[in-house]
Design a protein around this motif. Structure first.
Motif, PDB file in Angstrom:
ATOM      1  N   ASN A  84      -2.685  -2.098   1.313  1.00 22.44           N
ATOM      2  CA  ASN A  84      -2.774  -1.334   2.397  1.00 22.44           C
ATOM      3  C   ASN A  84      -3.535   1.159   2.204  1.00 22.44           C
ATOM      4  O   ASN A  84      -4.232   0.647   2.836  1.00 22.44           O
ATOM      5  N   GLY A 104      -6.898   1.645   3.274  1.00 23.53           N
ATOM      6  CA  GLY A 104      -6.953   2.888   4.121  1.00 23.53           C
ATOM      7  C   GLY A 104      -7.705   4.368   3.042  1.00 23.53           C
ATOM      8  O   GLY A 104      -8.034   4.239   3.912  1.00 23.53           O
ATOM      9  N   HIS A 130      -7.076  -1.299   9.813  1.00 20.03           N
ATOM     10  CA  HIS A 130      -7.905   0.268   9.631  1.00 20.03           C
ATOM     11  C   HIS A 130      -8.870   0.249  10.097  1.00 20.03           C
ATOM     12  O   HIS A 130      -9.892   0.960  10.041  1.00 20.03           O
TER      13      HIS A 130
END
Ligand code: TNX
Length: 535
Positions: A323, A327, A367
């Protein structure tokens, strides 16, 4: 030209001498005459346009030529300035871009946005008369591709990057042109051997000239992590510190990466970043012990085996890590895709692999991006929005299509630029095939795999894996000329392509590659016209 009058001495003038002089210099004028190009259909254009019609005259560019834009859009200006700056650099002629508020004077180059459904998003028309060179397109990107065609209508020396005194004469007629596929790309593995910002920019420049619009960067590998992730700094500090063979490796800072993305975008090239997972992750596993199932960091790896590494798919921290990485990468990525690899995960069970990819897909989507993956990812829960990149498995490609996903065609047997040309090629591998230039050209994405048709395919990509490729010269040798085949397959519809005709255009383009300083493979299949024997 070698019509020398050096043998004439300055002895006394005689009528006989003057006749002789006339005879000697006549062929000079005749051959100069021949060099004024008037037949547009004889121009070497790669990829081949949809249609070319000649009108038998020529348009001249000189210091009085103006470049006029019919709109004040920044992107239209950008296409026009690209041509202006290119010509200024190579000829010293200062061609300013001006607004055509009251029409353009005779002798101008004119850029105009139109509305012509046949041209689509990327198509263009070049209308060349003695009085004007007009480029029209629906969108600025079409104008930009039209400019790339103009480059190829000018003498090869224009590509030298140095000031030349050249006759800038273009034959008259009309070129109408638009691409077959919207996604025409290449992939560069900067993991096995690192290639820096300048190398990537140089490669982008070559692709742009061929109207290619995608550069997929394979940013992470067992041997190296090449993109700075600020929340996990050891990925590059340690994981980026070596490469195949034990060299010093390297990585892109986020600023450098952004520089590449912007450089590409200014040339209508999309950068697709790839973080390969769960396999091909040794560099990450060596940098952070907690990513390993046994909690122990691995050693850095500088060999060329594949399929031995995996993120720990059962650990929570693995998904926190992903993540964070996705991101940061998504924030650096204006384009729609994040490529998550997913290939050769030989050390991960199938069920675990599917669960893993499904989870990564939702992270990518959280995202705001679309997940792209190698063909193995077809086993996961894909949807209409998903894209799968075929490299090895027709079954996985069909599975993807059954789930309404789209396909990027990168069949290893045809598009892998790291495959040797033949058994004597001193670089590259041959596990998929030897790929000579004819083999790189003679195939079509929409007919290669039963069950995968035109409607399923968004385009093609040619990957350069770099286990054996260490520098730009080697890159160029493996990429050129095969990338020209792929550029044409991506742009030009199959019914307009023929190897026998293409190889003659390729032979001519060889001169241009020499001038560009491209270290290309001089395949014996191509009757090269080199600078030295060009007539
Ligand atoms: C297969 S293609 C790989 C790469 C290697 C390449 C060498 C693909 C998705 N994986 O990891 O570098 O073969 O040709």
């Amino acid at each position: 030209m070698n019509h020398s009058t050096k043998t004439m001495t300055n002895k006394a003038y005689t009528p006989f001498r003057s006749t002789l002089l006339g005879l000697l210099i006549l062929p000079f004028f005749l051959s100069c005459e021949k060099e004024i190009p008037t037949d547009l259909t004889q121009s070497t254009i790669i990829p081949k346009p949809v249609s070319v019609a000649a009108t038998g005259s020529s348009f001249k560019i000189n210091e009085t030529t103006g470049i006029y834009v019919q709109s004040n859009s920044e992107e239209v200006n950008q296409a026009a300035s690209f041509l202006g700056e290119f010509l200024t650099k190579s000829t010293g002629i200062n061609l300013e871009v001006k607004q055509a508020t009251e029409g353009a004077p005779e002798g101008s180059i004119v850029f105009e946005i139109v509305n012509d459904p046949e041209l689509g998003d990327e198509g263009y028309i070049l209308d060349i008369s003695k009085k004007q060179l007009k480029i029209t397109a629906n969108k600025p990107v079409g104008l930009f591709w039209g400019v790339q065609t103009i480059r190829q209508l000018l003498p090869p020396e224009i590509e030298s990057g140095e000031k030349q005194t050249l006759p800038l004469i273009i034959p008259t007629g009309t070129i109408k042109d638009y691409p077959e596929y919207g996604h025409r790309g290449t992939m560069l593995d900067v993991g096995r051997h690192f290639f820096g910002v300048d190398a990537v920019k140089r490669y982008i420049d070559f692709l742009v000239a061929l109207k290619m619009n995608v550069m997929h960067l394979h940013l992470t590998e067992d041997q190296g992590w090449r993109i700075e992730i600020k929340s996990w700094p050891n990925l590059t500090a340690h994981g980026g510190s070596t490469e195949v063979g034990g060299g010093e490796g390297g990585f892109f800072t986020q600023e450098q990466y952004t520089e590449i993305v912007n450089y590409a975008a200014a040339r209508h090239v999309l950068i697709i970043p790839e973080i390969d997972m769960p396999g091909h992750t040794n560099a990450a596993l060596a940098s952070y012990a907690e990513l390993n199932c046994d909690g122990k960091a691995t050693e850095l790896y500088t060999g060329t085996e594949v399929g031995f590494s995996s993120l720990c798919v059962d650990k929570k921290i693995t998904y926190e890590f992903i993540n964070d990485v996705i991101g940061e990468l998504a924030a650096l990525t204006p384009g729609p895709y994040i490529h998550i690899g997913g290939d050769e995960t030989h050390s991960t069970e199938k069920e675990d692999f599917i669960k893993f990819i499904n989870q990564v897909k939702s992270i990518v989507e959280s995202h705001g991006k679309i997940m792209l993956g190698w063909d193995e990812t077809a086993q996961a829960d894909l949807g209409a929005n998903s894209v799968v990149q075929l490299w090895a498995s027709p079954e996985f490609a069909r599975m993807a299509v059954d789930k309404n996903a789209k396909i990027i065609m990168s069949p290893a047997t045809k598009t892998y630029l790291d495959m040797q040309y033949d058994s004597t090629t001193h670089l590259g591998l041959h596990w998929a095939a030897y790929i000579e230039v004819d083999s790189s050209y003679i195939w079509s994405p929409e007919t290669l795999i039963p069950g995968i048709g035109r409607e399923n395919i968004i385009g093609i990509e040619s990957p350069l894996w770099t286990e054996t490729i260490t520098n730009m010269d080697e890159l160029e040798y493996m990429v050129f000329p095969r990338i020209l085949s792929h550029a044409e397959i991506g742009w030009t519809a199959a019914n307009l392509r023929s190897w026998d005709e293409f190889k003659l255009r390729l032979a001519q383009y060889g001169v241009r590659m020499e001038v560009m300083g491209i270290d290309f493979y001089r395949s014996k299949q191509v009757p090269w016209v080199t600078e030295s024997n060009e007539q």
